[in-house]
Design a protein around this motif. Structure first.
Motif: not given
Length: 63
Positions: A31-37
């Motif tokens: 989720q953190e990666l998705v939000d960052r991207l």
């Protein structure tokens, strides 16, 4: 960047297949990666729109 986002979203959508002991940690990571991207893609689109006065940029993502 878009391909990486698609892969991260796919991984997040399949999180229920991860062993229960690891699931929440992996969910948070994906989720953190998705939000960052999503933020990065949005920033690129916004910067591009700012260079083109006839384009109205997308509003920021609201969680």
């Amino acid at each position: 960047m878009c391909e990486e986002l698609a892969e991260a979203e796919l991984a997040l959508s399949r999180i229920d297949k991860v062993p229960p002991a690891l699931r929440e940690a992996r969910r948070a990571e994906w989720q953190e990666l998705v939000d960052r991207l999503v933020g990065e893609v949005g920033a690129v689109l916004h910067a591009d729109a700012a260079r083109k006065p006839h384009v109205i940029p997308w509003p920021p993502r609201q969680n």
